[in-house]
Design an enzyme around this catalytic site. Structure first.
Site, PDB file in Angstrom:
ATOM      1  N   CYS B 117     -40.194 -77.896 -16.029  1.00 11.83           N
ATOM      2  CA  CYS B 117     -40.524 -77.798 -17.458  1.00 11.83           C
ATOM      3  C   CYS B 117     -39.623 -78.673 -18.317  1.00 11.83           C
ATOM      4  O   CYS B 117     -39.808 -78.749 -19.534  1.00 11.83           O
ATOM      5  CB  CYS B 117     -40.452 -76.342 -17.910  1.00 11.83           C
ATOM      6  SG  CYS B 117     -41.440 -75.259 -16.876  1.00 11.83           S
ATOM      7  N   HIS B 366     -47.198 -74.502 -24.117  1.00  9.39           N
ATOM      8  CA  HIS B 366     -46.227 -75.083 -23.184  1.00  9.39           C
ATOM      9  C   HIS B 366     -46.926 -75.860 -22.074  1.00  9.39           C
ATOM     10  O   HIS B 366     -47.000 -75.415 -20.938  1.00  9.39           O
ATOM     11  CB  HIS B 366     -45.369 -73.940 -22.617  1.00  9.39           C
ATOM     12  CG  HIS B 366     -44.284 -74.377 -21.680  1.00  9.39           C
ATOM     13  ND1 HIS B 366     -43.662 -75.616 -21.754  1.00  9.39           N
ATOM     14  CD2 HIS B 366     -43.669 -73.730 -20.641  1.00  9.39           C
ATOM     15  CE1 HIS B 366     -42.745 -75.703 -20.800  1.00  9.39           C
ATOM     16  NE2 HIS B 366     -42.736 -74.580 -20.108  1.00  9.39           N
TER      17      HIS B 366
END
Lengths: 137, 418
Positions: B117, B366
């Protein structure tokens, strides 16, 4: 024993003695002969000093819950049929921590600091998986 | 160029001491690093773009960034693209080259960066470093991910692969499960309450509701978060960020050049990148991420600023508890004070230290390989005074990106240069 759908541990040269011990329902850890560090999961080298001089030591199988979560959503095969399940981080008496499940206990009765002991589940002819159950006080 | 003192015993230093020395070396500017600024930014809306391809998203963001920079694209010398898992999620590799080609950038080097991420934070850092070192003048950083075309089960499994899969997955560890472990420990160790944690979700949903690029537009209440269904007790549905698609891009160049090209350049004054724990088994504490501590230390040191100098923050709130832990790890609050800080409104847009005015990962969404640059996109708008949820006159902004189970972190500090 057949029909186990969850991921099966990949046994390699380093982890073979660990899984052989589990098969006998015994919990063994690696200990570095050079610096004395205990380690889990089994690795070829000590993560502290990179020594390859390793011995296997038997653990008591007792410890306590460091932290835990009750998983309600996991659509992975095998897990989705057992929701909710308790995923916990166990601190063994020897000081090593293991990720595992807490079984034989209602999820709402699990707490941080709860004493637990190892229990083995034979998932196939080769592998017994260490999980933990509450230790009677 | 200043003269750096290279210690006589440089060859006797161990690896850690050498890295420490190099940090100090860079911070002291003895390498004659050039200042670097951002001159143009672009983003797609963050949403579920099921009808589009990932290369279409990265192309849209790239085109917008180049247009915003107002630069001839033939001046761009390199591309860095953050992406975590396009092969596994949409069956597409080589996304860096594809994006460079689609943008018509010619035969320039195009490199993909991967740090789960934190992939886009790394793309920004590599862009920054190569310009600072004088290798390139103009670089485009891109981040992209497409996730919504897969089932939640597939996405959960691919994301779980960002942790060390050897031993954690056989027991059913998921990413919400990981942060469930963190939340339980933070509550036990610091007395953090359910309501405090829910306040993160309430604040970020509130901010996202008025951010035009954010995915989630609905407000939520503390009760709404508390009473939503458990994902990984004590973590509930509204503690989690949503699966989202999106891409972000920005054009960077030396600050001297930026002042001629652009009315409102934003300077990258600090950059840090470090690894931490790659498996849950390595974690000594469940209430701090060593990768964040190290990356933040590097960025603060390079910028010559302290946490109390920061005016606006975009940090990695993949789950509500992550915002609390991150805000403490970044030194913005003492350990255990992150929960009370959000509950008392100190981190609201009009608070003393606004955190995630964009809505954060929880509300903006996200797309994992794009998030690091989405954070910087928001900070650039904030520093230029053009943000939807504008903080009052910020001078310094901080972006914090975290990947895996604390495996990778980048921290960037940005300053107005106009």
């Amino acid at each position: 024993m057949s029909g186990y759908q969850k991921p099966i541990p990949q046994i390699d040269e380093e982890s073979k003695p660990f899984w052989e011990a589990c098969k006998r329902h015994e919990l063994y850890m690696q200990k570095c002969r050079d610096c004395g560090t205990l380690r889990y999961y089994p690795r070829a080298l000590c993560g502290n000093c990179l020594s390859s001089d390793t011995e296997w030591v038997k653990c008591s199988g007792r410890g306590e819950i460091y932290t835990f979560t009750v998983t309600y959503q996991n659509r992975g095969a095998g897990f989705r049929d057992e929701l909710p399940y308790v995923l916990a981080y166990i601190e063994l008496e020897e000081g090593v921590r293991m990720m595992s499940n807490v079984v034989e206990c209602e999820p709402e009765k699990v707490s941080i600091g709860m004493p637990v002991e190892v229990v083995f589940e034979d998932i196939n002819d080769e592998i017994a998986l260490p999980r933990f159950k509450p230790l009677p006080e | 160029m200043k003269n750096g003192a290279i210690p006589d015993n440089i060859n006797q230093l161990n690896a850690e001491e050498r890295i420490e020395f190099l940090f100090n070396f860079l911070a002291l500017e003895v390498l004659d690093m050039r200042d670097v600024s951002i001159i143009g930014v672009g983003t797609t809306p963050f949403s579920k773009h099921k009808e589009r391809g990932i290369a279409d998203l990265s192309l849209e963001a790239g085109r917008k960034a180049i247009e915003d920079a107002g630069i001839d694209k033939s001046k761009i010398e390199a591309l860095y693209l953050g992406n975590y898992a396009a092969e596994a999620l949409v069956g597409q590799g080589s996304l860096a080259a594809i994006t460079g080609r689609n943008l018509g950038l010619g035969q320039i080097p195009c490199t993909r960066t991967e740090g789960a991420c934190a992939s886009a934070g790394i793309a920004l850092r590599e862009s920054f470093l190569t310009i600072a070192a004088g290798i390139y003048d103009v670089v485009i950083a891109v981040g992209a991910e497409q996730m919504s075309t897969c089932s939640t089960g597939v996405v959960t499994s691919v994301l779980a692969g960002a942790g060390d899969t050897t031993m954690d997955n056989i027991y059913g560890l998921t990413f919400p499960g990981f942060f469930g472990l963190v939340l339980r420990k933070h509550m036990e160790e610091f007395g953090t309450t359910r309501d405090q944690v829910s306040c993160v979700s309430v604040k970020n949903h509130h901010n996202g509701a008025t951010n035009p690029i954010a995915y989630l537009k609905d407000e939520i209440t503390v009760e709404g978060v508390n009473e939503s269904r458990f994902i990984a007790d004590p973590l509930t549905l509204y503690d989690c960020c949503p699966i989202t698609d999106g891409a972000v891009a920005m054009v960077l160049c030396p600050s001297d050049m930026a002042r001629d090209l652009c009315k409102k350049p934003v300077k990258v004054v600090g950059s840090g990148h470090a690894i931490g724990t790659t498996s849950i088994l390595q974690m000594e504490s469940f209430t701090t991420f060593p990768a964040t501590l190290k990356a933040a230390e590097m960025a603060y040191q390079m910028a010559g600023v302290k946490p109390e100098d920061i005016d606006v923050v975009e940090l990695h709130d993949c789950f509500t508890i992550a915002e609390i832990v991150d805000s403490e790890d970044l030194g913005l609050f003492e350990k255990g004070e992150g929960g009370p800080a959000v509950e008392s409104g100190r981190t609201a847009v009009d608070g003393e230290l606004p955190i995630n005015p964009s809505g954060g990962l929880i509300s903006r969404g996200h797309p994992v390989g794009a998030t690091g640059l989405a954070q910087v996109y928001e900070l650039v708008l904030q520093l230029k005074g053009e943000a939807a949820n504008q903080v009052k006159n910020p001078e310094l902004g901080l972006a914090h990106n975290l990947g895996g189970s604390g495996a990778v972190s980048t921290v960037h500090i940005l300053s107005k240069d106009f």
